[in-house]
Write an enzyme that holds these catalytic residues in place. Structure first.
Site, PDB file in Angstrom:
ATOM      1  N   ASP A  43      50.527 -18.694 -16.921  1.00  0.00           N
ATOM      2  CA  ASP A  43      50.409 -17.243 -17.060  1.00  0.00           C
ATOM      3  C   ASP A  43      49.169 -16.730 -16.359  1.00  0.00           C
ATOM      4  OD1 ASP A  43      52.656 -17.108 -18.490  1.00  0.00           O
ATOM      5  OD2 ASP A  43      51.695 -16.947 -20.460  1.00  0.00           O
ATOM      6  N   ALA A  44      48.071 -17.488 -16.515  1.00  0.00           N
ATOM      7  CA  ALA A  44      46.796 -17.028 -15.956  1.00  0.00           C
ATOM      8  C   ALA A  44      46.867 -16.977 -14.437  1.00  0.00           C
ATOM      9  CB  ALA A  44      45.678 -17.953 -16.394  1.00  0.00           C
ATOM     10  N   ASP A  47      49.074 -14.153 -13.304  1.00  0.00           N
ATOM     11  CA  ASP A  47      48.341 -12.944 -13.489  1.00  0.00           C
ATOM     12  C   ASP A  47      47.312 -12.688 -12.406  1.00  0.00           C
ATOM     13  OD1 ASP A  47      48.531 -11.421 -15.854  1.00  0.00           O
ATOM     14  OD2 ASP A  47      46.340 -11.486 -15.662  1.00  0.00           O
ATOM     15  N   SER A  92      35.379  -8.341 -30.562  1.00  0.00           N
ATOM     16  CA  SER A  92      35.452  -7.434 -31.695  1.00  0.00           C
ATOM     17  C   SER A  92      34.033  -7.186 -32.200  1.00  0.00           C
ATOM     18  CB  SER A  92      36.350  -8.009 -32.773  1.00  0.00           C
ATOM     19  OG  SER A  92      35.918  -9.291 -33.098  1.00  0.00           O
ATOM     20  N   LEU A  93      33.900  -6.449 -33.277  1.00  0.00           N
ATOM     21  CA  LEU A  93      32.573  -6.070 -33.751  1.00  0.00           C
ATOM     22  C   LEU A  93      32.305  -6.665 -35.123  1.00  0.00           C
ATOM     23  CD1 LEU A  93      32.805  -2.269 -32.875  1.00  0.00           C
ATOM     24  CD2 LEU A  93      31.279  -3.921 -31.796  1.00  0.00           C
ATOM     25  N   GLU A 126      28.691   6.370 -32.588  1.00  0.00           N
ATOM     26  CA  GLU A 126      29.935   7.079 -32.246  1.00  0.00           C
ATOM     27  C   GLU A 126      31.026   6.683 -33.222  1.00  0.00           C
ATOM     28  OE1 GLU A 126      29.662   4.491 -28.792  1.00  0.00           O
ATOM     29  OE2 GLU A 126      31.849   4.395 -28.762  1.00  0.00           O
ATOM     30  N   LYS A 128      34.240   5.122 -34.928  1.00  0.00           N
ATOM     31  CA  LYS A 128      35.096   3.952 -34.665  1.00  0.00           C
ATOM     32  C   LYS A 128      36.532   4.435 -34.824  1.00  0.00           C
ATOM     33  CE  LYS A 128      35.704  -0.900 -35.785  1.00  0.00           C
ATOM     34  NZ  LYS A 128      37.125  -0.940 -36.050  1.00  0.00           N
ATOM     35  N   ASP A 130      40.438   4.464 -35.132  1.00  0.00           N
ATOM     36  CA  ASP A 130      41.375   3.523 -35.743  1.00  0.00           C
ATOM     37  C   ASP A 130      42.676   3.496 -34.942  1.00  0.00           C
ATOM     38  OD1 ASP A 130      42.324   1.693 -37.471  1.00  0.00           O
ATOM     39  OD2 ASP A 130      42.601   3.061 -39.162  1.00  0.00           O
ATOM     40  N   ARG A 149      44.370  -5.875 -26.139  1.00  0.00           N
ATOM     41  CA  ARG A 149      43.314  -6.841 -26.422  1.00  0.00           C
ATOM     42  C   ARG A 149      43.874  -8.243 -26.635  1.00  0.00           C
ATOM     43  NH1 ARG A 149      40.845  -8.548 -31.210  1.00  0.00           N
ATOM     44  NH2 ARG A 149      38.792  -9.367 -30.794  1.00  0.00           N
ATOM     45  N   GLU A 184      40.118   3.120 -26.809  1.00  0.00           N
ATOM     46  CA  GLU A 184      41.099   3.044 -27.892  1.00  0.00           C
ATOM     47  C   GLU A 184      42.268   3.982 -27.649  1.00  0.00           C
ATOM     48  OE1 GLU A 184      39.873   0.859 -29.916  1.00  0.00           O
ATOM     49  OE2 GLU A 184      40.927   0.995 -31.842  1.00  0.00           O
ATOM     50  N   TYR A 236      35.261   4.052 -24.341  1.00  0.00           N
ATOM     51  CA  TYR A 236      33.954   3.803 -24.949  1.00  0.00           C
ATOM     52  C   TYR A 236      33.270   2.527 -24.464  1.00  0.00           C
ATOM     53  CZ  TYR A 236      37.014   1.072 -28.045  1.00  0.00           C
ATOM     54  OH  TYR A 236      37.954   0.205 -28.536  1.00  0.00           O
ATOM     55  N   LYS A 300      25.432   1.005 -31.071  1.00  0.00           N
ATOM     56  CA  LYS A 300      25.226   0.102 -29.931  1.00  0.00           C
ATOM     57  C   LYS A 300      23.807   0.264 -29.401  1.00  0.00           C
ATOM     58  CE  LYS A 300      30.060   0.731 -28.626  1.00  0.00           C
ATOM     59  NZ  LYS A 300      31.023   1.446 -27.787  1.00  0.00           N
ATOM     60  N   LYS A 324      31.357   0.491 -41.502  1.00  0.00           N
ATOM     61  CA  LYS A 324      32.669   0.912 -41.986  1.00  0.00           C
ATOM     62  C   LYS A 324      32.554   1.921 -43.129  1.00  0.00           C
ATOM     63  CE  LYS A 324      35.949  -1.095 -40.473  1.00  0.00           C
ATOM     64  NZ  LYS A 324      36.479  -2.442 -40.516  1.00  0.00           N
ATOM     65  N   CYS A 429      48.696 -29.384 -59.298  1.00  0.00           N
ATOM     66  CA  CYS A 429      49.140 -28.648 -58.116  1.00  0.00           C
ATOM     67  C   CYS A 429      50.592 -28.206 -58.324  1.00  0.00           C
ATOM     68  CB  CYS A 429      49.038 -29.542 -56.886  1.00  0.00           C
ATOM     69  SG  CYS A 429      49.840 -28.845 -55.434  1.00  0.00           S
ATOM     70  N   CYS A 432      52.910 -30.303 -55.642  1.00  0.00           N
ATOM     71  CA  CYS A 432      53.153 -31.751 -55.621  1.00  0.00           C
ATOM     72  C   CYS A 432      52.772 -32.414 -56.943  1.00  0.00           C
ATOM     73  CB  CYS A 432      52.403 -32.402 -54.456  1.00  0.00           C
ATOM     74  SG  CYS A 432      50.623 -32.484 -54.709  1.00  0.00           S
ATOM     75  N   CYS A 447      43.898 -29.313 -55.013  1.00  0.00           N
ATOM     76  CA  CYS A 447      44.896 -30.364 -55.168  1.00  0.00           C
ATOM     77  C   CYS A 447      44.357 -31.594 -54.455  1.00  0.00           C
ATOM     78  CB  CYS A 447      46.197 -29.896 -54.526  1.00  0.00           C
ATOM     79  SG  CYS A 447      47.298 -31.240 -54.095  1.00  0.00           S
ATOM     80  N   CYS A 453      50.690 -33.858 -50.082  1.00  0.00           N
ATOM     81  CA  CYS A 453      51.092 -32.582 -50.678  1.00  0.00           C
ATOM     82  C   CYS A 453      51.794 -31.760 -49.602  1.00  0.00           C
ATOM     83  CB  CYS A 453      49.867 -31.829 -51.203  1.00  0.00           C
ATOM     84  SG  CYS A 453      50.274 -30.160 -51.776  1.00  0.00           S
TER      85      CYS A 453
HETATM   86  S1  IVH Z   1      32.995  -1.165 -28.899  1.00  0.00           S
HETATM   87  C1  IVH Z   1      31.960  -5.369 -27.412  1.00  0.00           C
HETATM   88  N1  IVH Z   1      33.430   1.243 -29.779  1.00  0.00           N
HETATM   89  O1  IVH Z   1      36.997  -1.697 -32.883  1.00  0.00           O
HETATM   90  C2  IVH Z   1      32.348  -4.277 -28.310  1.00  0.00           C
HETATM   91  N2  IVH Z   1      34.989  -0.445 -30.390  1.00  0.00           N
HETATM   92  O2  IVH Z   1      36.226  -4.114 -34.418  1.00  0.00           O
HETATM   93  C3  IVH Z   1      33.533  -3.538 -27.863  1.00  0.00           C
HETATM   94  N3  IVH Z   1      36.879   0.347 -31.714  1.00  0.00           N
HETATM   95  O3  IVH Z   1      38.410  -4.089 -30.768  1.00  0.00           O
HETATM   96  C4  IVH Z   1      34.029  -2.563 -28.849  1.00  0.00           C
HETATM   97  N4  IVH Z   1      36.289   2.460 -31.758  1.00  0.00           N
HETATM   98  O4  IVH Z   1      39.406  -1.743 -30.743  1.00  0.00           O
HETATM   99  C5  IVH Z   1      33.867  -0.022 -29.767  1.00  0.00           C
HETATM  100  N5  IVH Z   1      33.738   3.443 -30.428  1.00  0.00           N
HETATM  101  C6  IVH Z   1      34.153   2.188 -30.414  1.00  0.00           C
HETATM  102  C7  IVH Z   1      35.346   1.795 -31.066  1.00  0.00           C
HETATM  103  C8  IVH Z   1      35.719   0.453 -31.037  1.00  0.00           C
HETATM  104  C9  IVH Z   1      37.208   1.584 -32.138  1.00  0.00           C
HETATM  105  C10 IVH Z   1      37.678  -0.861 -31.998  1.00  0.00           C
HETATM  106  C11 IVH Z   1      38.009  -1.717 -30.816  1.00  0.00           C
HETATM  107  C12 IVH Z   1      37.507  -3.091 -31.140  1.00  0.00           C
HETATM  108  C13 IVH Z   1      37.357  -3.020 -32.620  1.00  0.00           C
HETATM  109  C14 IVH Z   1      36.254  -3.958 -33.054  1.00  0.00           C
END
Ligand code: IVH
Length: 708
Positions: A43-44, A47, A92-93, A126, A128, A130, A149, A184, A236, A300, A324, A429, A432, A447, A453
């Site tokens: 795939d890589a 791609d 991710s964060l 900023e 986050k 959803d 992602r 996003e 972002y 950030k 959060k 358990c 088993c 267990c 098991c």
């Molecule tokens: S920065 C290296 N900024 O949150 C960091 N992420 O839990 C890159 N998300 O996968 C992410 N709003 O889908 C960033 N203002 C924002 C965001 C954001 C939503 C999501 C994003 C990421 C997830 C991490």
């Protein structure tokens, strides 16, 4: 020369020839993929060729062919999207829940960078969003690829779908030659409500929340459906760039906005954690009126130079954190308590609930953690819920925060049925019937059946095929359950996966004649398994599902020992939990005694070891080589830091050394190659001198790794 630089150097004639070659190559690969033949390209690789083709087309638009592979974008295989390997991983964060977590984040950043670099430290804050993240790749100003992602390393190719999103520019002017914009995809509240109304009227699926609606709409194989869905996009972040956007996060975001991307207007810069938290409260107060879902605020580090110095832990950056919003709550009735047996034998109680909506999602299960939690005590014997126990029939308060498994926060004693009885945690358990024992200091009852098991064996296998482990396409938890008890084609241990095809051909049961299978799906499975015979060391180790040995530790061990054989030899020598091999294992920074005992114990246990060796015999385990260590004078060297470092913190020094392929150990031994000693170095420097270990001061060390 990078791929794109070499494209810049192409003459039109060469470009034409190359486009012809790529079109033929990709058409053949496509054919192999769709026909019963096994794919002839990873795939890589596929791609990469596709990206190369798109990049040449962007550079020479007039030379685009009639049969251009770029136009095959929509023609993805019917069982899914093609894969995209992200040029820069999508991370991710880490999360902060309390204000104190935010101040700690700031302290961590400051201590990592050291005093001299933090005078002008500032952060952006900023919302986050959803939704789901999307990476957009522009070459010479033209959108050539869009990818979700996925697991962070590889995502799905949704280019055709991204073209239909209004907020996603197809062309950008004055942009760097290579520009990857990340952000996003989301759906506004108004659009979500209208879409669900439409779906309901047409008798179609109604979405649980805007995020599901956005994800379901973007991941449509037919881009026309995506086009009919009102998706939006906030930019972002960024991935690969051929030239930096700016020196600061805020400046870079401003550039993205100049390029025509929509950026969030609530993005602001602040100096101190207190100000970040104030902005968080401000955004929280506006949450209900923003018109789209957000689940927190992202902070950030503003300086991009500092961001790059801070770098990453295994999957999250050190320079950012998501603060959060608090969890959402609801009351419901606890109908039953079930016990699930996990891959390490842990008995986990699960609450079966009368279904209830919590923050837009229907919840019918929640975790009850362990027996103490049900009794109303924490791991140290302190009361939780004022000591109230949890009983079947109780009214319980359920909460969920983000994507985590829902939990039970409270019990309403006024509504407790008169005839309710205390819950008695099983000591056998349920799968088993082996004894389930609780060791001193362990909150969990386990267990003792080990691989006899069936529940443990099955969960181990599910972990083995999970995304972060072997990640075999077409072999997930559902298929493992199916094969587990199969009379002819049983998969009871990992090695069985790699003999499946041979066994299938041998006893003529032929998977393809089974219910739910056909020639295509059987062949796809066999080739997906074949593809994973060649696999990275760290991944194999993590896949074994050894207690306490997670992904990060597996990679540390892989980097330290280099080859599987070296690891096995070392673990065999460490069997008695003493001697040089045992000491070496413990000296690896990040490997503690509990983990080391668990690891050595598993390799020393007869049945487990036979199963591991049977697996390894089917694999081509790749040595651990760090990509960035190429040409590094410290690659493979064991380095110890001691004393005070003046130019950078200990954490930064360690991260830097590791990124250059060095192993950083906590103590000096005969295996140490270099001791970096700052002022105040004591016993370690002496030991190094005794052992004749090369000792450098901080400046000499920096000179050694300079320019890397
Ligand atoms: S920065 C290296 N900024 O949150 C960091 N992420 O839990 C890159 N998300 O996968 C992410 N709003 O889908 C960033 N203002 C924002 C965001 C954001 C939503 C999501 C994003 C990421 C997830 C991490």
């Amino acid at each position: 020369m990078t791929q794109e630089q070499d494209i810049l150097a192409l003459s039109p004639k060469e470009a034409e020839k190359e486009l012809k070659r790529l079109s033929k190559l990709l058409a053949e690969a496509n054919f192999a993929y769709h026909s019963d033949d096994s794919p002839d390209m990873s795939d890589a690789e596929y791609d990469q060729l596709k990206r190369r083709n798109a990049a040449i087309e962007a550079q020479f638009p007039d030379l685009k062919r009639e049969d251009s592979p770029s136009d095959l974008v929509g023609a993805t295989p019917s069982d899914g999207f093609s894969k995209v390997t992200h040029a820069v991983p999508m991370l991710s964060l880490g999360n902060a829940f309390e204000d104190a977590d935010v101040t700690q984040f700031d302290e961590r950043v400051r201590s990592f960078l050291g005093k001299s670099s933090t005078d002008k430290l500032a952060y952006t804050a900023e919302p986050k969003i959803d939704g789901l993240s999307l990476s957009l790749r522009y070459v010479a100003g033209k959108l050539v690829q869009a990818a979700t992602r996925g697991d962070g390393a590889t995502g799905e190719n949704v280019t055709a779908n991204a073209y239909t999103i209004e907020d996603v520019p197809q062309f950008v002017e004055n942009a760097p030659q290579i520009l990857e914009v990340r952000g996003e995809v989301y759906m506004s509240h108004a659009d979500f409500a209208a879409l669900n109304e439409r779906q309901l009227a047409n008798g179609d699926k109604v979405f649980a929340n805007p995020r599901n609606a956005a994800a379901g709409s973007l991941r449509q194989l037919d881009a026309k459906i995506t086009q009919s869905r009102p998706l939006k996009f906030f930019a972002y972040a960024w991935g690969e760039l051929s030239a930096p956007l700016h020196e600061t996060q805020l400046g870079a975001i401003e550039r993205l906005s100049e390029f025509g991307f929509v950026t969030n207007p609530l993005t602001k810069r602040f100096d101190k954690p207190d100000a970040l938290i104030a902005h968080y409260r401000d955004i929280e107060a506006q949450r209900a009126t923003l018109g789209y879902d957000i689940d927190g605020v992202v902070y950030k580090v503003d300086s991009l130079e500092l961001q790059s110095r801070l770098g990453f832990r295994s999957t999250t950056p050190r320079w950012a954190i998501a603060h959060k919003f608090p969890a959402e709550l609801a009351w419901t009735r606890l109908e039953a308590i079930d016990i699930q047996v996990g891959r390490t034998g842990a008995l986990s109680p699960v609450a079966r609930l009368q279904p209830v909506t919590v923050g837009g999602v229907v919840v019918s299960n929640a975790t009850l953690h362990n027996e103490d939690y049900i009794r109303g005590f924490d791991s140290k014997g302190g009361e939780i819920r004022d000591g109230k126990d949890i009983r079947v029939g109780d009214w319980v308060q359920v909460y969920r925060a983000g994507d985590v498994i829902p939990k039970i926060a409270d019990v309403d004693l006024k509504k407790r049925p008169a005839d309710s009885v205390r819950y008695v945690f099983p000591d056998k358990c349920p799968e088993c019937q082996s004894d389930a024992v609780r060791e001193e200091g362990d909150a969990v009852r386990r267990c003792i059946g080990g691989i006899i098991c069936p529940a443990q064996a099955m969960e181990k296998l599910k972990h083995f095929v999970a995304r972060k482990a072997f990640d075999i396409e077409g072999l997930g938890a559902k298929q493992i359950e199916m094969f587990f008890d199969d009379p002819d084609l049983a998969i009871n241990q990992p090695a069985d996966i790699f003999t499946l095809q041979a066994r299938d051909a041998g006893n003529f049961t032929k998977l393809k004649n089974r219910k739910g299978w056909g020639a295509q799906s059987a062949n796809n499975l066999f080739s997906a398994i074949e593809e994973k015979r060649k696999i990275g060391f760290g991944r194999v180790l993590f896949s074994l599902g050894i207690r306490h040995v997670g992904e990060a530790a597996s990679n540390l061990l892989a980097n330290h020992y280099g080859s599987w054989e070296a690891l096995e030899t070392a673990l065999d020598q460490a069997k008695g939990f003493e001697g040089a091999a045992w000491e070496e294992l413990l000296s690896i920074d990040g490997i503690g005694e509990v983990m080391a005992r668990s690891l050595v114990g598993v390799f020393a246990q007869g049945g487990e070891r036979v199963s591991i060796d049977a697996l390894i015999a089917h694999l081509d385990v790749q040595q651990a080589i760090k990509p960035s260590s190429e040409g590094s004078p410290v690659a493979g060297k064991t380095v110890v830091f001691t004393g005070t470092l003046e130019k950078m913190s200990r954490a930064e020094a360690k991260a830097r050394a590791e990124s250059l392929g060095a192993k950083v150990a906590g103590s000096v031994s005969s295996k140490t190659d270099i001791l970096v000693a700052g002022p105040g170095a004591g016993s370690k420097a002496k030991k190094a001198a005794d052992l004749g270990v090369k000792t450098l001061d901080e400046d000499a060390w920096l000179a050694l790794i300079e320019g890397l």
